[in-house]
Design a protein around this motif. Structure first.
Motif, PDB file in Angstrom:
ATOM      1  N   ALA A 135      19.886  28.804  43.789  1.00  0.00           N
ATOM      2  CA  ALA A 135      20.346  28.021  42.991  1.00  0.00           C
ATOM      3  C   ALA A 135      19.886  26.672  42.947  1.00  0.00           C
ATOM      4  CB  ALA A 135      22.021  27.516  43.808  1.00  0.00           C
ATOM      5  N   ARG A 136      18.717  26.401  43.644  1.00  0.00           N
ATOM      6  CA  ARG A 136      17.880  25.072  43.654  1.00  0.00           C
ATOM      7  C   ARG A 136      16.386  25.514  43.109  1.00  0.00           C
ATOM      8  NH1 ARG A 136      21.878  24.150  46.841  1.00  0.00           N
ATOM      9  NH2 ARG A 136      22.926  22.114  46.681  1.00  0.00           N
ATOM     10  N   VAL A 177      23.562  37.502  43.388  1.00  0.00           N
ATOM     11  CA  VAL A 177      24.767  38.407  43.178  1.00  0.00           C
ATOM     12  C   VAL A 177      24.260  38.823  41.825  1.00  0.00           C
ATOM     13  CG1 VAL A 177      26.395  36.685  43.903  1.00  0.00           C
ATOM     14  CG2 VAL A 177      25.380  36.389  41.793  1.00  0.00           C
ATOM     15  N   PRO A 178      25.053  39.953  41.336  1.00  0.00           N
ATOM     16  CA  PRO A 178      24.627  40.601  39.941  1.00  0.00           C
ATOM     17  C   PRO A 178      24.863  39.469  38.742  1.00  0.00           C
ATOM     18  CG  PRO A 178      26.132  42.017  41.191  1.00  0.00           C
ATOM     19  CD  PRO A 178      26.121  40.791  42.061  1.00  0.00           C
ATOM     20  N   ASN A 179      23.834  39.653  38.003  1.00  0.00           N
ATOM     21  CA  ASN A 179      24.134  38.458  36.706  1.00  0.00           C
ATOM     22  C   ASN A 179      25.215  38.089  36.042  1.00  0.00           C
ATOM     23  OD1 ASN A 179      21.304  38.427  36.977  1.00  0.00           O
ATOM     24  ND2 ASN A 179      20.844  39.645  35.427  1.00  0.00           N
ATOM     25  N   LYS A 180      26.290  39.205  36.149  1.00  0.00           N
ATOM     26  CA  LYS A 180      27.565  38.844  35.294  1.00  0.00           C
ATOM     27  C   LYS A 180      28.270  37.805  36.149  1.00  0.00           C
ATOM     28  CE  LYS A 180      30.030  42.737  37.787  1.00  0.00           C
ATOM     29  NZ  LYS A 180      30.774  43.969  37.527  1.00  0.00           N
ATOM     30  N   PHE A 181      27.798  37.604  37.406  1.00  0.00           N
ATOM     31  CA  PHE A 181      28.767  36.584  38.374  1.00  0.00           C
ATOM     32  C   PHE A 181      28.059  35.067  38.139  1.00  0.00           C
ATOM     33  CE2 PHE A 181      29.653  40.462  40.767  1.00  0.00           C
ATOM     34  CZ  PHE A 181      31.019  40.323  40.529  1.00  0.00           C
ATOM     35  N   ARG A 228      30.687  32.228  44.759  1.00  0.00           N
ATOM     36  CA  ARG A 228      32.097  32.890  44.986  1.00  0.00           C
ATOM     37  C   ARG A 228      31.593  33.857  46.036  1.00  0.00           C
ATOM     38  NH1 ARG A 228      34.132  37.174  40.358  1.00  0.00           N
ATOM     39  NH2 ARG A 228      35.850  38.296  41.470  1.00  0.00           N
ATOM     40  N   PHE A 229      30.438  34.190  46.340  1.00  0.00           N
ATOM     41  CA  PHE A 229      30.259  34.964  47.621  1.00  0.00           C
ATOM     42  C   PHE A 229      29.235  34.259  48.710  1.00  0.00           C
ATOM     43  CE2 PHE A 229      30.854  38.006  44.004  1.00  0.00           C
ATOM     44  CZ  PHE A 229      31.916  38.485  44.219  1.00  0.00           C
ATOM     45  N   ILE A 247      21.743  32.126  46.376  1.00  0.00           N
ATOM     46  CA  ILE A 247      22.593  31.692  44.901  1.00  0.00           C
ATOM     47  C   ILE A 247      23.783  31.162  45.232  1.00  0.00           C
ATOM     48  CG2 ILE A 247      24.194  33.520  44.414  1.00  0.00           C
ATOM     49  CD1 ILE A 247      21.353  31.963  42.160  1.00  0.00           C
ATOM     50  N   ASN A 248      24.439  30.864  46.511  1.00  0.00           N
ATOM     51  CA  ASN A 248      25.610  30.150  47.016  1.00  0.00           C
ATOM     52  C   ASN A 248      25.160  28.629  47.265  1.00  0.00           C
ATOM     53  OD1 ASN A 248      27.497  28.858  48.741  1.00  0.00           O
ATOM     54  ND2 ASN A 248      28.915  30.674  48.535  1.00  0.00           N
ATOM     55  N   ARG A 249      25.387  27.674  46.554  1.00  0.00           N
ATOM     56  CA  ARG A 249      24.917  26.410  46.652  1.00  0.00           C
ATOM     57  C   ARG A 249      25.138  25.822  48.048  1.00  0.00           C
ATOM     58  NH1 ARG A 249      27.364  23.645  41.379  1.00  0.00           N
ATOM     59  NH2 ARG A 249      29.114  24.764  42.182  1.00  0.00           N
TER      60      ARG A 249
END
Length: 316
Positions: A109-110, A173-177, A193-194, A277-279
């Motif tokens: 995410a960063r 995560v998959p791109n859709k998320f 989300r995950f 990808i989860n901050r």
């Protein structure tokens, strides 16, 4: 029977130079028909005392860089000798750093590459294992593009005659998320989300039983460290990324198609240490404290794997 087994554990046991557990090299069906299939490799049986002494005095380099090795040919299939005891100093563990500097894997995410996370964590795990006496641990750093690098790392692990193969990764995560945001003035993506770790094994691995047992030990130690596993892989929303959950208590999944799990000729496990990808979880995964927690868990799992009771009876 119990008394007899207890007596066996008290008897002196000669451990081979490799110090291997009952892990069998298995080839294709054509290889299985070959009369050479059941013969132990000369590499395993012809070590002289002087050679062993020299090896003990001069430990190998800790990091294997595949660019320096050149093309690696897979050795012919051979049966590993069965050892009733596991000597930590002879247990050969390959720590595979997932992805490469050229193919970095997921982006956090960063905007930090997964490869950077993988390398930092794998180095810490290596340090802990060596400190606990597992001096034959090897850090496997691969160069090159994505798919080609997978076969290079498999060939290197097989040529090292490893007993255990652990591939270190960090999840996305998959791109859709994915959702958009900016970090330090740069566009990026996140998904809060995950979260959580996950452990994967392949039924196509020639020693699936040992792979699953080792995966269970790792996952149980992650839980013991207070970590939760990523439950989304068992859910239909994951689409083609959905996996069979083999143990809903620990978070061990089946992923048969992974090349590093099905092509390696030893027990093999892939660990997704957490979501970058989860901050919030990315910040935790970036901290030395979280790396210590995970590396301690992996080290405890390897020590449990190496116990004489486990080697003779299996996990109880």
């Amino acid at each position: 029977m119990i008394a007899a087994m207890a007596a066996m554990m008290l008897l002196p046991i000669d451990v081979s130079d490799a110090g291997w557990l009952s892990d069998v090299f298995k080839g294709s069906s054509k290889q299985a028909k070959s009369p050479k299939q059941g013969k132990p490799s000369k590499h395993l049986t012809s070590r002289k005392p002087a050679t062993l002494a020299k090896r003990a005095a001069s430990p190998k380099r800790r990091t294997v860089r595949l660019a320096a090795l050149g093309p690696a040919a897979l050795p012919s299939a051979a049966f590993k000798p069965v050892a009733a005891l596991c000597d930590p100093s002879k247990l050969r563990i390959v720590l595979d750093v997932g992805h490469t500097a050229e193919s970095e894997g997921a982006i956090s995410a960063r905007n930090v590459s997964e490869f950077v996370f993988n390398l930092r964590l794998a180095k810490r795990i290596e340090e802990k294992l060596r400190a606990e006496g597992f001096t034959e641990t090897r850090l496997l750093v691969t160069e090159g593009k994505a798919r080609h690098s997978l076969f290079k790392r498999v060939a290197a692990a097989n040529n090292l005659h490893a007993d255990l193969f652990l591939s270190i990764h960090h999840d996305s995560v998959p791109n859709k998320f994915l959702e958009d945001w900016e970090f330090e003035g740069k566009k990026s993506h996140f998904s809060d989300r995950f979260s959580g770790y996950s452990v994967f094994v392949s039924r196509s691995n020639p020693d699936f039983k040992t792979s699953f047992a080792f995966a269970e030990l790792i996952a149980k130690e992650m839980r013991a460290q207070g970590l939760d596993y990523a439950k989304q892989y068992s859910q239909p929303i994951m689409g083609r990324y959905q996996r069979e959950l083999l143990n809903k208590e620990t978070g061990v999944y089946r992923y048969d198609e992974l090349i590093v799990l099905r092509k390696t000729r030893m027990a093999a496990v892939l660990l997704e240490a957490g979501s970058i990808i989860n901050r919030d979880e990315e910040l935790k995964m970036s901290s030395p404290g979280r790396r210590d927690i995970i590396s301690s868990g992996v080290t405890a799992a390897v020590k449990a794997f190496c116990e004489p009771r486990w080697a003779m009876l299996g996990p109880i």
